[in-house]
Write a protein that holds these residues in place. Structure first.
Motif, PDB file in Angstrom:
ATOM      1  N   THR A   1       0.428  -1.161   3.179  1.00 24.34           N
ATOM      2  CA  THR A   1      -0.793  -0.968   2.395  1.00 24.34           C
ATOM      3  C   THR A   1      -1.984  -0.684   3.306  1.00 24.34           C
ATOM      4  O   THR A   1      -3.031  -0.273   2.845  1.00 24.34           O
ATOM      5  CB  THR A   1      -1.111  -2.197   1.536  1.00 24.34           C
ATOM      6  N   ILE A   2      -1.818  -0.942   4.590  1.00 24.85           N
ATOM      7  CA  ILE A   2      -2.894  -0.684   5.560  1.00 24.85           C
ATOM      8  C   ILE A   2      -2.459   0.486   6.448  1.00 24.85           C
ATOM      9  O   ILE A   2      -1.386   0.446   7.058  1.00 24.85           O
ATOM     10  CB  ILE A   2      -3.184  -1.949   6.398  1.00 24.85           C
ATOM     11  N   LEU A   3      -3.284   1.530   6.471  1.00 25.44           N
ATOM     12  CA  LEU A   3      -2.932   2.728   7.239  1.00 25.44           C
ATOM     13  C   LEU A   3      -2.920   2.458   8.738  1.00 25.44           C
ATOM     14  O   LEU A   3      -2.021   2.899   9.445  1.00 25.44           O
ATOM     15  CB  LEU A   3      -3.929   3.857   6.956  1.00 25.44           C
TER      16      LEU A   3
ATOM     17  N   THR B   1      -6.433  -6.758   0.929  1.00 23.15           N
ATOM     18  CA  THR B   1      -5.126  -6.175   1.268  1.00 23.15           C
ATOM     19  C   THR B   1      -4.281  -7.177   2.058  1.00 23.15           C
ATOM     20  O   THR B   1      -3.067  -7.232   1.898  1.00 23.15           O
ATOM     21  CB  THR B   1      -5.293  -4.884   2.091  1.00 23.15           C
TER      22      THR B   1
ATOM     23  N   TRP C   1       3.042  -4.616   6.916  1.00 24.28           N
ATOM     24  CA  TRP C   1       2.068  -4.034   5.993  1.00 24.28           C
ATOM     25  C   TRP C   1       1.083  -3.117   6.700  1.00 24.28           C
ATOM     26  O   TRP C   1       0.250  -2.494   6.074  1.00 24.28           O
ATOM     27  CB  TRP C   1       1.326  -5.141   5.242  1.00 24.28           C
TER      28      TRP C   1
ATOM     29  N   SER D   1      -2.438   8.858   6.246  1.00 28.81           N
ATOM     30  CA  SER D   1      -2.912   8.938   4.861  1.00 28.81           C
ATOM     31  C   SER D   1      -2.122   9.988   4.086  1.00 28.81           C
ATOM     32  O   SER D   1      -1.707   9.760   2.951  1.00 28.81           O
ATOM     33  CB  SER D   1      -4.409   9.265   4.844  1.00 28.81           C
TER      34      SER D   1
ATOM     35  N   ILE E   1      -2.036   7.216   0.817  1.00 24.75           N
ATOM     36  CA  ILE E   1      -2.993   6.103   0.725  1.00 24.75           C
ATOM     37  C   ILE E   1      -4.357   6.623   1.189  1.00 24.75           C
ATOM     38  O   ILE E   1      -4.443   7.263   2.236  1.00 24.75           O
ATOM     39  CB  ILE E   1      -2.538   4.925   1.617  1.00 24.75           C
TER      40      ILE E   1
ATOM     41  N   SER F   1     -10.750  -0.696   3.545  1.00 23.48           N
ATOM     42  CA  SER F   1      -9.656  -1.636   3.275  1.00 23.48           C
ATOM     43  C   SER F   1      -8.353  -1.172   3.903  1.00 23.48           C
ATOM     44  O   SER F   1      -7.457  -1.972   4.157  1.00 23.48           O
ATOM     45  CB  SER F   1      -9.442  -1.788   1.765  1.00 23.48           C
ATOM     46  N   THR F   2      -8.250   0.144   4.136  1.00 24.63           N
ATOM     47  CA  THR F   2      -6.993   0.672   4.660  1.00 24.63           C
ATOM     48  C   THR F   2      -7.072   0.992   6.153  1.00 24.63           C
ATOM     49  O   THR F   2      -6.066   1.301   6.775  1.00 24.63           O
ATOM     50  CB  THR F   2      -6.546   1.938   3.896  1.00 24.63           C
TER      51      THR F   2
END
Ligand SMILES: [Zn+2]
Length: 236
Positions: A23-25, A91, A105, A136, A141, A146-147
């Motif tokens: 969920t985190i780039l 996140t 993650w 991305s 995403i 947040s990412t």
């Protein structure tokens, strides 16, 4: 250079091998050792008694990207991220709640060469933004605060200068985010339409299909009519 693999590191279950979509780039770091090159950091992180590289990529001061592990297959190793996650970030709270190893993650864990309190060089900012944009696109995403996180966000143990001191941190993270988004979306060109112009003509003049031209949110108003227009937007 052959890619490395991370070893299983246990907590809370298996770790190391990617088991779910992150969920985190990207999590950004800067090496504590001001003198070490990217290749030296990669080699050090992969020393025999280590669980494997703590970064998916190491970046030299001149912007050279040295890949350590394939982020699609393996998660970079960091014990602190799992032992002391900062659950104030939504996140990260969601990751912890899932009961899965926090490292899995985070897609790219990027470590830039240089002392901890220095900013990245312009070349490092560019290389980081390119990796974030690529991630991305690959994962679908969006790039935002947040990412794209810094190690100090993920880890609740004091990391005041990883990668930048709090006083300058936000501006520098925003620079990465803005540049990555610019890479993903080319600059906008505004076209003033003359009598006799058609949308399909404008599209082909900018090497776009009509469908692609109308897909720009700014051109939504032309989707229904497709005929008369006074202004349209296209990519440069
Ligand atoms: Zn770090």
């Amino acid at each position: 250079m052959a890619l490395l693999t991370n070893k299983a590191y246990g907590y809370p279950t298996r770790g190391a091998r990617r088991r779910r979509k992150p969920t985190i780039l990207a999590c950004l770091h800067q090496t504590a050792n001001a003198k070490a090159t990217a290749i030296q950091e990669r080699t050090y992180a992969n020393r025999p008694d280590s669980h494997g590289p703590s970064a998916t990529a190491y970046i030299d001061r001149d912007g050279t990207i040295v890949r350590a592990i394939d982020p699609a297959k393996y998660a970079a190793w960091s014990q602190g991220d799992v032992a002391h996650p900062n659950t104030k970030l939504p996140t990260i709270a969601a990751a912890v709640a899932s009961g899965v190893n926090m490292n899995e993650w985070v897609h790219e864990s990027i470590e830039c060469s240089g002392a901890g309190t220095e900013p990245y060089t312009d070349a490092q900012f560019e290389a980081v933004a390119q990796l974030v944009a690529k991630a991305s696109k690959a994962l679908g995403i969006p790039v935002n605060r947040s990412t794209v996180v810094v190690h100090a966000d993920i880890n609740s143990v004091s990391r005041r200068s990883d990668p930048w001191p709090p006083a300058t941190r936000e501006a520098r993270v925003k620079r990465v985010i803005a540049r990555a988004n610019a890479i993903l979306r080319p600059p906008i060109t505004t076209v003033t339409v003359k009598a006799g112009d058609t949308l399909s003509g404008i599209a082909s003049a900018h090497r776009l299909t009509l469908k692609a031209l109308l897909a720009f949110p700014e051109n939504a108003k032309y989707r229904a009519t497709r005929g008369s227009s006074t202004q349209a937007t296209s990519s440069a």
